[in-house]
Design a protein around this motif. Structure first.
Motif, PDB file in Angstrom:
ATOM      1  N   VAL B  82     -48.741  10.634 -18.697  1.00 21.66           N
ATOM      2  CA  VAL B  82     -49.771  11.666 -18.787  1.00 21.66           C
ATOM      3  C   VAL B  82     -49.190  13.024 -18.420  1.00 21.66           C
ATOM      4  O   VAL B  82     -49.503  14.038 -19.055  1.00 21.66           O
ATOM      5  N   ALA B  83     -48.302  13.026 -17.409  1.00 19.37           N
ATOM      6  CA  ALA B  83     -47.675  14.296 -17.025  1.00 19.37           C
ATOM      7  C   ALA B  83     -46.871  14.852 -18.192  1.00 19.37           C
ATOM      8  O   ALA B  83     -46.934  16.047 -18.496  1.00 19.37           O
ATOM      9  N   LEU B  84     -46.126  13.963 -18.866  1.00 17.77           N
ATOM     10  CA  LEU B  84     -45.333  14.389 -20.017  1.00 17.77           C
ATOM     11  C   LEU B  84     -46.234  14.929 -21.119  1.00 17.77           C
ATOM     12  O   LEU B  84     -45.966  15.974 -21.720  1.00 17.77           O
ATOM     13  N   SER B  85     -47.336  14.195 -21.354  1.00 17.65           N
ATOM     14  CA  SER B  85     -48.275  14.608 -22.395  1.00 17.65           C
ATOM     15  C   SER B  85     -48.919  15.945 -22.051  1.00 17.65           C
ATOM     16  O   SER B  85     -49.032  16.834 -22.896  1.00 17.65           O
ATOM     17  N   ALA B  86     -49.330  16.087 -20.773  1.00 19.42           N
ATOM     18  CA  ALA B  86     -49.940  17.355 -20.353  1.00 19.42           C
ATOM     19  C   ALA B  86     -48.920  18.485 -20.441  1.00 19.42           C
ATOM     20  O   ALA B  86     -49.264  19.612 -20.801  1.00 19.42           O
ATOM     21  N   ALA B  87     -47.657  18.158 -20.122  1.00 21.11           N
ATOM     22  CA  ALA B  87     -46.623  19.183 -20.207  1.00 21.11           C
ATOM     23  C   ALA B  87     -46.409  19.600 -21.656  1.00 21.11           C
ATOM     24  O   ALA B  87     -46.213  20.779 -21.957  1.00 21.11           O
ATOM     25  N   ILE B  88     -46.465  18.611 -22.565  1.00 22.53           N
ATOM     26  CA  ILE B  88     -46.306  18.930 -23.989  1.00 22.53           C
ATOM     27  C   ILE B  88     -47.407  19.872 -24.435  1.00 22.53           C
ATOM     28  O   ILE B  88     -47.162  20.886 -25.083  1.00 22.53           O
ATOM     29  N   THR B  89     -48.649  19.565 -24.042  1.00 16.19           N
ATOM     30  CA  THR B  89     -49.757  20.415 -24.487  1.00 16.19           C
ATOM     31  C   THR B  89     -49.748  21.764 -23.791  1.00 16.19           C
ATOM     32  O   THR B  89     -50.110  22.771 -24.393  1.00 16.19           O
ATOM     33  N   ALA B  90     -49.325  21.797 -22.512  1.00 13.13           N
ATOM     34  CA  ALA B  90     -49.448  23.064 -21.781  1.00 13.13           C
ATOM     35  C   ALA B  90     -48.229  23.967 -21.954  1.00 13.13           C
ATOM     36  O   ALA B  90     -48.365  25.180 -21.915  1.00 13.13           O
ATOM     37  N   PHE B  91     -47.037  23.379 -22.113  1.00  9.47           N
ATOM     38  CA  PHE B  91     -45.836  24.218 -22.026  1.00  9.47           C
ATOM     39  C   PHE B  91     -45.008  24.286 -23.312  1.00  9.47           C
ATOM     40  O   PHE B  91     -44.280  25.244 -23.512  1.00  9.47           O
ATOM     41  N   VAL B  92     -45.055  23.228 -24.148  1.00  6.93           N
ATOM     42  CA  VAL B  92     -44.229  23.279 -25.359  1.00  6.93           C
ATOM     43  C   VAL B  92     -44.972  24.078 -26.424  1.00  6.93           C
ATOM     44  O   VAL B  92     -46.114  23.766 -26.741  1.00  6.93           O
ATOM     45  N   PRO B  93     -44.354  25.120 -26.945  1.00  5.24           N
ATOM     46  CA  PRO B  93     -45.047  25.927 -27.951  1.00  5.24           C
ATOM     47  C   PRO B  93     -45.381  25.099 -29.186  1.00  5.24           C
ATOM     48  O   PRO B  93     -44.626  24.196 -29.567  1.00  5.24           O
ATOM     49  N   ALA B  94     -46.511  25.402 -29.772  1.00  3.74           N
ATOM     50  CA  ALA B  94     -47.008  24.610 -30.886  1.00  3.74           C
ATOM     51  C   ALA B  94     -46.006  24.553 -32.030  1.00  3.74           C
ATOM     52  O   ALA B  94     -45.912  23.559 -32.738  1.00  3.74           O
ATOM     53  N   GLY B  95     -45.236  25.612 -32.205  1.00  2.00           N
ATOM     54  CA  GLY B  95     -44.309  25.673 -33.323  1.00  2.00           C
ATOM     55  C   GLY B  95     -43.138  24.721 -33.204  1.00  2.00           C
ATOM     56  O   GLY B  95     -42.482  24.391 -34.195  1.00  2.00           O
ATOM     57  N   PHE B  96     -42.877  24.233 -31.971  1.00  2.00           N
ATOM     58  CA  PHE B  96     -41.703  23.403 -31.743  1.00  2.00           C
ATOM     59  C   PHE B  96     -41.716  22.153 -32.607  1.00  2.00           C
ATOM     60  O   PHE B  96     -40.721  21.819 -33.254  1.00  2.00           O
ATOM     61  N   TRP B  97     -42.863  21.467 -32.627  1.00  5.79           N
ATOM     62  CA  TRP B  97     -42.920  20.182 -33.325  1.00  5.79           C
ATOM     63  C   TRP B  97     -42.802  20.348 -34.819  1.00  5.79           C
ATOM     64  O   TRP B  97     -42.217  19.515 -35.497  1.00  5.79           O
ATOM     65  N   GLY B 132     -51.096  13.792 -26.882  1.00  6.69           N
ATOM     66  CA  GLY B 132     -50.621  15.149 -26.662  1.00  6.69           C
ATOM     67  C   GLY B 132     -49.948  15.716 -27.901  1.00  6.69           C
ATOM     68  O   GLY B 132     -50.116  16.895 -28.235  1.00  6.69           O
ATOM     69  N   LEU B 133     -49.193  14.858 -28.604  1.00 14.72           N
ATOM     70  CA  LEU B 133     -48.534  15.310 -29.834  1.00 14.72           C
ATOM     71  C   LEU B 133     -49.562  15.725 -30.880  1.00 14.72           C
ATOM     72  O   LEU B 133     -49.414  16.767 -31.533  1.00 14.72           O
ATOM     73  N   MET B 134     -50.613  14.886 -31.022  1.00 10.77           N
ATOM     74  CA  MET B 134     -51.648  15.230 -32.007  1.00 10.77           C
ATOM     75  C   MET B 134     -52.334  16.532 -31.632  1.00 10.77           C
ATOM     76  O   MET B 134     -52.592  17.385 -32.488  1.00 10.77           O
ATOM     77  N   ALA B 135     -52.617  16.689 -30.337  1.00 13.54           N
ATOM     78  CA  ALA B 135     -53.272  17.920 -29.891  1.00 13.54           C
ATOM     79  C   ALA B 135     -52.398  19.129 -30.169  1.00 13.54           C
ATOM     80  O   ALA B 135     -52.890  20.247 -30.292  1.00 13.54           O
ATOM     81  N   ARG B 136     -51.088  18.893 -30.284  1.00 12.83           N
ATOM     82  CA  ARG B 136     -50.166  19.993 -30.543  1.00 12.83           C
ATOM     83  C   ARG B 136     -49.924  20.176 -32.041  1.00 12.83           C
ATOM     84  O   ARG B 136     -49.010  20.886 -32.445  1.00 12.83           O
ATOM     85  N   GLY B 137     -50.679  19.488 -32.859  1.00 15.11           N
ATOM     86  CA  GLY B 137     -50.591  19.737 -34.284  1.00 15.11           C
ATOM     87  C   GLY B 137     -49.648  18.833 -35.049  1.00 15.11           C
ATOM     88  O   GLY B 137     -49.429  19.022 -36.235  1.00 15.11           O
ATOM     89  N   VAL B 138     -49.077  17.809 -34.369  1.00 18.40           N
ATOM     90  CA  VAL B 138     -48.262  16.840 -35.093  1.00 18.40           C
ATOM     91  C   VAL B 138     -49.195  15.986 -35.952  1.00 18.40           C
ATOM     92  O   VAL B 138     -50.287  15.621 -35.508  1.00 18.40           O
ATOM     93  N   ALA B 139     -48.777  15.674 -37.177  1.00 18.97           N
ATOM     94  CA  ALA B 139     -49.611  14.866 -38.059  1.00 18.97           C
ATOM     95  C   ALA B 139     -49.948  13.548 -37.365  1.00 18.97           C
ATOM     96  O   ALA B 139     -49.054  12.903 -36.792  1.00 18.97           O
ATOM     97  N   PRO B 140     -51.225  13.120 -37.377  1.00 15.32           N
ATOM     98  CA  PRO B 140     -51.600  11.872 -36.702  1.00 15.32           C
ATOM     99  C   PRO B 140     -50.735  10.693 -37.122  1.00 15.32           C
ATOM    100  O   PRO B 140     -50.331   9.890 -36.282  1.00 15.32           O
ATOM    101  N   SER B 141     -50.401  10.599 -38.421  1.00 15.60           N
ATOM    102  CA  SER B 141     -49.611   9.454 -38.874  1.00 15.60           C
ATOM    103  C   SER B 141     -48.250   9.422 -38.191  1.00 15.60           C
ATOM    104  O   SER B 141     -47.764   8.355 -37.805  1.00 15.60           O
ATOM    105  N   ALA B 142     -47.631  10.592 -37.993  1.00 17.56           N
ATOM    106  CA  ALA B 142     -46.331  10.641 -37.324  1.00 17.56           C
ATOM    107  C   ALA B 142     -46.485  10.325 -35.846  1.00 17.56           C
ATOM    108  O   ALA B 142     -45.693   9.567 -35.269  1.00 17.56           O
TER     109      ALA B 142
END
Lengths: 236, 344
Positions: B82-97, B132-142
Motif C-alpha cells: 500500500v505504501a508503494l501504491s500510495a507513493a506511486i499515486t502521490a509522487f510519481v508523475p503521471a507521465g512516467f508510466w 495505484g497504477l490504474m489511478a495513475r492512468g495505466v491501461a487497466p488491462s496492463a
C-alpha cells in the motif's frame, strides 16, 4: 468508520504487531523467525500512520468539525487484534499434526556426500527432527552407520498414534502457520506424556524389522523422556 | 466557531478520501469505536468460555492460530504494498508510466507482465499497487497483467520454487511460463472484452505540493490499509476454516485420478490461500499428485485465492471480481495444464 476510529484501529493494529514481535516473541507461533524485522517495521509504520492521523485531526478539529468516513469493512481488522491481545492462540499442536499426517514434511536435503556416520559418544547428540528423519531414511537405505547405535536427543511434542507408541512431532512452516506440516518420529519404549506435551527424548535408532522391503516411518527407542516447557521457537 | 472556516481544508481532500457512503454514520465516533472494541473482546472471551468447550478446543485453537498467522504474515506485504501504491499515486508523475509502457494497451500488457517478474511482491501487495497504477492512468488491462504476474513470477517465488523442488528446474520454468502466459492472456482478454464500468478505479488524485502531498499520501495509505485489511481478514478466516475443517482424506483419495486431480489441486490452491512465496513448499508436500496437477496448483494459487478474491472485490468492486476471477481461474488451469503436459 469514523476518522478517530480509523486512527485508533491503525494504532491498535500496529501495536499488536510490535507487541508480538518485540515484546513477547509470540510471532514465532505464526510465522518464520526471519519475519521479525518486516513485521516490526510494518507495526511501526501503522502506529506512526495512526498517530499522525490523530495529531492532524486534533489540529484540524478546531478548523472544521465534520468527519470523514472510512470503509465499514475495516472493523474486521479488530478481530486479529483482539485475537492476539485476548486469546493469544498457541502454536499449532497435535490436532494439526494429525490432520496433515497424510502429507508429512519432506526432510531437509542431506549434504551432497550423504550424512557422516554418527559416532557413539557419552553425551547424546542434540538433533533436529528433520535431520533425524533424513538420517533414518538413509539408514534404511543401506547406510545404517549414519544412525547406528549412537544416542540422540530430540525435541518435540507428543501426538497420539494408533498401533503402539506415540509420535514425537514438530510442525514445519515454510511461510506461516497456514502451511504447517509435521515431522514425526515414532517413539517406542516409553509411555506417552500426553498429547501436546513438549518433551525432550533421549534414545537410539529403532531399526525396522529385518527382511522388511519397504521404508518404515522413522522411529526411536526412548531411554529417557523429560518434559520441557514449549520452546520459544515451536516450529522447525 | 464560524462555519465558513472550513475552507482551510484543501479543496482536493474530498477526492482523496472515500465517498461518505462507504462507511457508516457514527453516533459519537470515539465512544462507538471503544464500544465496538470492547464488544468484540467480550464476544471472543464468551466464545472461549462457552462455545469453545462444546466444539473441540484444539480445533478452535488451531483455527485461531491459522487465522492470526495468515493475517500476521500478510500484514507487512499489505502495509508496504500500500505504501508503494500510495507513493506511486502521490509522487510519481503521471507521465512516467506512459513513457515506460508502450502507448498501445495491446503492447503494454506483455511489458507490464514482464515488469511483474522484476518486482518482488506478495499477492497482497500487488492488488493495491495495480490499483495505484490504474489511478495513475495505466491501461487497466496492463495493470491487471502486472497484478497477476507480479506475485507469480518474481525472483523470490522462483527461487523458493527451485528450493522446494530440488533437481527439477523444469518445475521453475513451467511455473514461469504458465504464469506469465496466464497474466498476459488475461490482460488481453480484459482489453478485448472488458468494460470500464465493471472496474471501480479510485479517482486520480491531483498531486499537491509540500504538506498537502504528504497528507494525501498519509490518508490514501490509511484508507487503503483499512479497506484492504478488512477484506484480508475475511480471506484469512476463510483460509483458516478450510485448514481446520476440510477432511484431509478427501484430498488424498482423488490424487490418482488424472483430470480430477488437476481440478482438485486448482480448487485447493484457491481455498488454501497460501502466499506465493510459500506455496511451492506445500506443492512439494502434495506427494501423490502428478507434476502437472502440482504445477496448476502453483499457477492458480498466486492469481486466485480466497484472500485475493476478497482483496480484489474490495479494491475494484464486485462487478469486476465476478468476471475477472473466473476468467483468471480458467486461464490459469488451462495454461498450467498445457505447459505441464509439454514440459513435465
Amino acid at each position: 468508520m469514523s476518522r478517530p476510529a480509523q486512527n485508533l484501529l491503525l494504532v491498535a493494529l500496529g501495536a499488536a504487531a510490535l507487541w508480538i514481535t518485540l515484546a513477547t516473541g509470540e510471532y514465532l507461533s505464526y510465522v518464520r523467525p526471519g519475519f521479525r524485522i518486516p513485521l516490526a517495521a510494518a507495526g511501526a509504520v501503522l502506529v506512526v500512520l495512526g498517530g499522525a492521523g490523530m495529531l492532524r485531526d486534533r489540529r484540524a478539529a478546531s478548523a472544521h468539525g465534520h468527519h470523514h468516513h472510512g470503509p465499514g469493512v475495516a472493523w474486521l481488522l479488530a478481530a486479529p487484534v483482539v485475537a492476539v491481545a485476548v486469546v493469544a492462540p498457541p502454536a499449532l499442536g497435535s490436532f494439526s499434526a494429525t490432520r496433515t499426517a497424510s502429507r508429512p514434511a519432506p526432510p531437509p536435503p542431506p549434504p551432497d556426500e550423504g550424512y557422516p556416520a554418527l559416532p557413539v559418544t557419552a553425551e547424546p547428540d542434540d538433533m533436529s527432527l528433520g535431520e533425524y528423519i533424513g538420517r533414518a531414511f538413509q539408514a534404511q537405505d543401506g547406510r545404517p552407520e549414519v544412525l547406528g547405535d549412537a544416542t540422540v536427543r530430540l525435541t518435540g511434542f507428543a501426538t497420539p498414534r494408533k498401533g503402539g507408541g506415540w509420535f514425537l512431532t514438530r510442525m514445519v512452516i515454510a511461510c506461516c502457520a497456514g502451511d504447517a506440516v509435521p515431522f514425526r518420529v515414532v517413539v517406542h519404549g516409553a509411555p506417552s506424556p500426553g498429547a501436546d506435551r513438549w518433551v525432550r527424548v533421549t534414545g537410539t535408532w529403532h531399526r525396522p524389522p529385518a527382511g522388511l522391503r519397504r521404508t518404515t516411518e522413522p522411529a526411536l527407542d526412548a531411554r529417557r523422556v523429560i518434559r520441557i516447557p514449549r520452546p520459544a521457537r515451536p516450529y522447525e | 466557531m464560524m462555519a465558513g472556516v472550513s475552507v482551510e481544508s484543501p479543496a482536493w481532500e474530498d477526492d482523496v478520501l472515500p465517498p461518505p457512503d462507504w462507511g457508516r454514520k457514527p453516533r459519537s465516533p470515539l465512544t462507538t469505536a471503544s464500544a465496538l472494541f470492547a464488544g468484540s473482546a467480550l464476544l471472543l472471551v464468551a466464545g472461549r468460555l462457552w462455545i469453545a468447550p462444546a466444539l473441540d478446543v484444539r480445533a478452535v485453537d488451531a483455527w485461531t492460530t491459522v487465522f492470526v498467522a495468515v493475517c500476521v504474515q500478510a500484514l507487512p506485504f499489505l502495509v508496504f504494498g500500500v505504501a508503494l501504491s500510495a507513493a506511486i499515486t502521490a509522487f510519481v508523475p503521471a507521465g512516467f508510466w506512459t513513457r515506460v509502457l508502450p502507448r498501445r494497451p495491446g503492447a503494454a500488457v506483455p511489458v507490464a507482465g514482464a515488469l511483474g517478474a522484476v518486482l518482488p511482491g506478495c499477492e497482497c501487495a500487488s492488488v493495491p499497487v495495480a490499483g495505484g497504477l490504474m489511478a495513475r492512468g495505466v491501461a487497466p488491462s496492463a495493470a491487471l497483467a502486472f497484478l497477476l504476474a507480479a506475485p507469480a513470477v518474481n525472483p523470490v517465488v522462483l527461487v523458493s520454487t527451485a528450493v522446494a523442488f530440488p533437481g527439477r528446474p523444469e518445475m521453475v520454468a513451467g511455473r514461469f511460463a504458465a504464469s506469465l502466459l496466464t497474466a498476459v492472456v488475461a490482460g488481453w482478454a480484459w482489453l478485448a472484452f472488458g468494460r470500464g464500468s465493471w472496474l471501480r478505479v479510485l479517482p486520480q488524485r491531483p498531486s499537491a505540493a509540500g504538506d498537502g502531498r504528504w497528507d494525501a499520501f498519509r490518508s490514501a495509505m490509511a484508507h487503503d490499509i483499512l479497506h484492504a485489511g478488512g477484506f484480508l481478514v475475511v480471506g484469512g478466516a476463510a483460509a483458516a476454516t478450510i485448514n481446520v475443517a476440510l477432511p484431509a482424506s478427501w484430498v488424498a483419495s482423488v490424487a490418482g485420478i488424472p483430470v480430477v486431480s488437476i481440478l482438485v489441486l486448482a480448487l485447493l490452491a484457491v481455498l488454501m490461500s497460501i502466499c506465493s512465496e510459500a506455496d511451492a513448499f506445500v506443492a512439494a508436500s502434495l506427494t501423490g499428485f502428478s507434476p502437472t496437477a502440482r504445477l496448476v496448483f502453483l499457477v492458480v494459487g498466486p492469481m486466485v485465492d480466497l484472500k485475493l478474491i476478497a482483496l480484489q472485490t474490495g479494491f475494484f468492486g464486485r462487478a469486476f471480481a465476478v468476471r475477472f476471477i473466473p476468467l483468471t481461474f480458467a486461464l490459469a488451469v488451462v495454461s498450467g495444464t498445457a505447459v505441464g503436459s509439454v514440459l513435465l
